[in-house]
Design a protein around this motif. Structure first.
Motif, PDB file in Angstrom:
ATOM      1  N   ASP A   1     -51.342  20.394 -27.786  1.00 39.98           N
ATOM      2  CA  ASP A   1     -52.452  20.129 -26.866  1.00 39.98           C
ATOM      3  C   ASP A   1     -52.787  18.638 -26.918  1.00 39.98           C
ATOM      4  OD1 ASP A   1     -54.135  19.635 -29.112  1.00 39.98           O
ATOM      5  OD2 ASP A   1     -54.824  21.713 -29.158  1.00 39.98           O
ATOM      6  N   ALA A   2     -53.714  18.219 -26.069  1.00 44.02           N
ATOM      7  CA  ALA A   2     -54.006  16.792 -25.914  1.00 44.02           C
ATOM      8  C   ALA A   2     -54.457  16.153 -27.224  1.00 44.02           C
ATOM      9  CB  ALA A   2     -55.060  16.593 -24.834  1.00 44.02           C
ATOM     10  N   ALA A   3     -55.323  16.843 -27.976  1.00 43.98           N
ATOM     11  CA  ALA A   3     -55.820  16.284 -29.229  1.00 43.98           C
ATOM     12  C   ALA A   3     -54.699  16.153 -30.255  1.00 43.98           C
ATOM     13  CB  ALA A   3     -56.941  17.162 -29.784  1.00 43.98           C
ATOM     14  N   GLU A   4     -53.841  17.172 -30.332  1.00 49.32           N
ATOM     15  CA  GLU A   4     -52.723  17.118 -31.273  1.00 49.32           C
ATOM     16  C   GLU A   4     -51.724  16.021 -30.894  1.00 49.32           C
ATOM     17  OE1 GLU A   4     -51.605  21.238 -30.770  1.00 49.32           O
ATOM     18  OE2 GLU A   4     -52.076  21.640 -32.881  1.00 49.32           O
ATOM     19  N   ARG A   5     -51.500  15.832 -29.598  1.00 49.28           N
ATOM     20  CA  ARG A   5     -50.593  14.773 -29.142  1.00 49.28           C
ATOM     21  C   ARG A   5     -51.134  13.400 -29.532  1.00 49.28           C
ATOM     22  NH1 ARG A   5     -46.528  15.531 -25.369  1.00 49.28           N
ATOM     23  NH2 ARG A   5     -46.830  13.359 -24.731  1.00 49.28           N
ATOM     24  N   THR A   6     -52.419  13.194 -29.316  1.00 48.07           N
ATOM     25  CA  THR A   6     -53.030  11.908 -29.662  1.00 48.07           C
ATOM     26  C   THR A   6     -52.908  11.640 -31.158  1.00 48.07           C
ATOM     27  OG1 THR A   6     -54.584  12.055 -27.811  1.00 48.07           O
ATOM     28  CG2 THR A   6     -55.173  10.591 -29.634  1.00 48.07           C
ATOM     29  N   ARG A   7     -53.184  12.653 -31.956  1.00 50.50           N
ATOM     30  CA  ARG A   7     -53.079  12.533 -33.403  1.00 50.50           C
ATOM     31  C   ARG A   7     -51.640  12.248 -33.833  1.00 50.50           C
ATOM     32  NH1 ARG A   7     -53.411  17.590 -37.254  1.00 50.50           N
ATOM     33  NH2 ARG A   7     -53.680  16.659 -39.311  1.00 50.50           N
ATOM     34  N   THR A   8     -50.695  12.947 -33.207  1.00 47.98           N
ATOM     35  CA  THR A   8     -49.285  12.760 -33.558  1.00 47.98           C
ATOM     36  C   THR A   8     -48.791  11.386 -33.131  1.00 47.98           C
ATOM     37  OG1 THR A   8     -48.893  15.138 -33.372  1.00 47.98           O
ATOM     38  CG2 THR A   8     -46.957  13.704 -33.246  1.00 47.98           C
ATOM     39  N   ASP A   9     -49.145  10.982 -31.906  1.00 48.83           N
ATOM     40  CA  ASP A   9     -48.762   9.647 -31.429  1.00 48.83           C
ATOM     41  C   ASP A   9     -49.213   8.571 -32.421  1.00 48.83           C
ATOM     42  OD1 ASP A   9     -47.681  10.702 -29.126  1.00 48.83           O
ATOM     43  OD2 ASP A   9     -49.361  10.158 -27.833  1.00 48.83           O
ATOM     44  N   ALA A  10     -50.458   8.672 -32.860  1.00 54.20           N
ATOM     45  CA  ALA A  10     -51.006   7.660 -33.759  1.00 54.20           C
ATOM     46  C   ALA A  10     -50.303   7.675 -35.113  1.00 54.20           C
ATOM     47  CB  ALA A  10     -52.508   7.880 -33.938  1.00 54.20           C
TER      48      ALA A  10
END
Length: 271
Positions: free
Chosen positions: A228-237
């Motif tokens: 999901d969007a929050a997990e993607r942001t966390r993973t990207d970072a």
């Protein structure tokens, strides 16, 4: 289905892996060997990294190339200007050629995405004449791809889904030392030899490394598409932090090791 590789866009694949398979192809050809006038089959041709590297050998007779993905086939056909090359869609486990058609069958970065890899090797052996050569090369995901392990180890630290991805990624078929060699022998090939080939993967910056994965290309991109969007942001970072390693964003270089194996088709008429 005979491929577990995830592909959406040929250009995305080129940025993810095609540019590196182009660098690996000449090393693989040198290991597999070529001879004047031969008919060569490229199994799992993708966008044509091996196909067009083979075409640089002006003395070859014909080059047939086959891939399971219509996206790859269309891209390779669009690039082709060599009348010796014939590219078509097909199944590595049911090759659409008669027995003994080719002098050599080669598979570049394919067998680890074929669930029935042994069957694919058997098909390659079937379509090669007695005395001809079957050869394949796959990445060593477990111990030989630090650039990609950087991503899978990072996501494994973040979630159970990431740990499951790492387990699948590191232990795909044909990747363990001696595994391809055993398969080649089991499928009736003789004079089987296995070796290591190495290239380097060079990235201009984090986006050069990350963009195709973030866009959903390949097995790592397939995982990203499930978040999901929050997990993607966390993973990207987190992956960016691993890539940068405490220094400003910019070029990075990673050694990449592949297992290569070749064997000779025995003449059963002499048995």
């Amino acid at each position: 289905m005979t491929s577990s590789f995830n592909v959406h866009d040929a250009a995305g694949y080129e940025q993810l892996m095609g540019r590196w398979s182009q660098r690996l192809a000449p090393l693989f050809i040198g290991f597999a060997g070529l001879a004047k006038g031969e008919k060569v089959l490229d199994v799992g041709c993708g966008t044509g990294s091996l196909t067009f590297a083979l075409a640089k050998s002006a003395h070859l007779g014909t080059i047939d190339a086959i891939d399971y993905s219509p996206v790859f086939v269309e891209a390779a056909q669009r690039r082709n200007t060599d009348p010796r090359i014939n590219i078509r869609q097909g199944d590595a486990c049911a090759l659409p050629y008669e027995d003994g058609t080719f002098d050599r069958a080669m598979a570049l970065l394919v067998l680890h995405f074929v669930p029935e890899a042994g069957k694919a090797v058997a098909e390659m052996r079937r379509v090669v004449r007695p005395g001809g050569v079957v050869a394949a090369v796959v990445w060593d995901h477990l111990g030989g791809m630090p650039g990609m392990r950087m991503m899978v180890d990072t996501v494994a630290a973040l979630s159970e889904g990431g740990r499951q991805l790492r387990s699948r990624y590191c232990f795909q078929p044909m990747m363990q030392p001696g595994e391809m060699k055993r398969t080649f022998v089991e499928q009736g090939l003789s004079d089987v030899t296995e070796t290591e080939l190495m290239i380097r993967m060079d990235y201009q910056d984090f986006d050069d490394y990350w963009a195709p994965i973030a866009a959903g290309e390949g097995p790592l991109g397939k995982y990203m598409a499930t978040l999901d969007a929050a997990e993607r942001t966390r993973t990207d970072a987190a992956v960016r932090d691993a890539y940068e390693a405490g220094r400003p964003d910019g070029p990075r270089s990673f050694a990449n090791v592949a297992w290569a194996c070749r064997g000779v088709v025995a003449d059963t008429r002499r048995a």
